[in-house]
Design a protein around this motif. Structure first.
Motif: not given
Length: 281
Positions: A214-224
């Motif tokens: 039950x650990x979340x994950x990020x969707x990161x705009x740094x990749x852009x």
């Protein structure tokens, strides 16, 4: 109408490798309409930091204040940083959370030392952000972005990459972290080394650990900003949706102009995948 997240929990100030002060980052957060913000400067401590092949480069780039050799000597420094965030939150009337982005190491005693260190800090959350390659015993480590200097052949590079994902899984299973940052950070090394569809089994193993713990994950705009694509790629975002893992949008901002950048792009990708579970403190 697309609803865009109005906060970020993954940000850096000049306490570590950010370009702006805490005060400047908070002022910008208020300016763009953030309702709250987490400050998550780096926490990278390894007993052999000064022996790392990357250390001389960090010195030349004046980044040595991010990488430390022991927890004890930096405790007052980090305690003061926590206090400064709490004081500024009261002054600015903005909800600020104190966090740290931690590189997880696996040599004997490291996790115990980390926990003892954290017990003496007034903090709210930790992000698992893994930026290093290291050997099997975790005695020597190198910055992934500088790993080209090691001249690793394909076999050794694959070994380091597999270990990278194994360690990420261990970090998730440790119970220490609120969410995982940039699961496919190694894509910065190029598609020939670790393209979107490479090491999928290892990445899925990390995702399974996120789901089971039950650990979340990020969707990161740094990749852009780095590779022209989100961290993680669309293949991983779809796997996240299948497992119903909680997601948080991150900018991984290192300057005021990166705060909230391209959040609309991340929201569209999340919506298209059918992800509904979102992390918010």
């Amino acid at each position: 109408m697309l609803k865009v997240q109005s906060f970020s929990y993954h940000n850096h100030t000049n306490f570590s490798d950010g370009k702006n002060t805490l005060e400047e980052m908070v002022a910008q957060a208020k300016k763009i309409g953030f309702t709250e913000m987490g400050v998550s400067d780096h926490l990278v401590v390894h007993k052999n930091t000064k022996q790392s092949p990357s250390y001389k480069i960090w010195l030349n780039e004046k980044r040595e204040n991010i990488y430390y050799s022991d927890f004890k000597s930096i405790l007052p420094f980090y305690q003061k940083h926590c206090d400064n965030i709490r004081k500024l939150a009261k002054k600015e009337n903005l909800k600020l959370y104190v966090g740290f982005e931690v590189d997880y190491f696996t040599y004997s005693g490291w996790e115990e030392e980390l926990k003892d260190f954290l017990a003496q800090l007034d903090y709210d959350y930790l992000i698992s952000g893994n930026h290093m390659f290291f050997d099997e015993k975790c005695e020597t480590y190198v910055d992934i972005g500088l790993s080209g200097a090691l001249n690793l052949d394909k076999v050794l590079m694959n070994e380091y990459l597999q270990r990278h994902f194994e360690v990420m899984k261990k970090a998730v299973e440790s119970g220490l972290f609120c969410f995982l940052a940039h699961i496919d950070y190694v894509r910065k090394l190029g598609d020939n080394c670790c393209g979107p569809k490479m090491f999928m089994q290892e990445k899925k193993s990390v995702l399974d650990a996120l789901q089971n713990n039950n650990v979340a994950i990020e969707v990161s705009t740094k990749g852009l900003r780095r590779i022209g694509d989100l961290y993680p790629c669309s293949e991983i975002i779809n796997e996240i949706a299948k497992r119903d893992i909680s997601v948080v949008v991150s900018d991984d901002a290192h300057s005021v102009n990166e705060l909230g950048a391209n959040f609309d792009v991340a929201e569209k990708a999340i919506s298209a995948a059918g992800i509904n579970r979102r992390l918010k403190f």
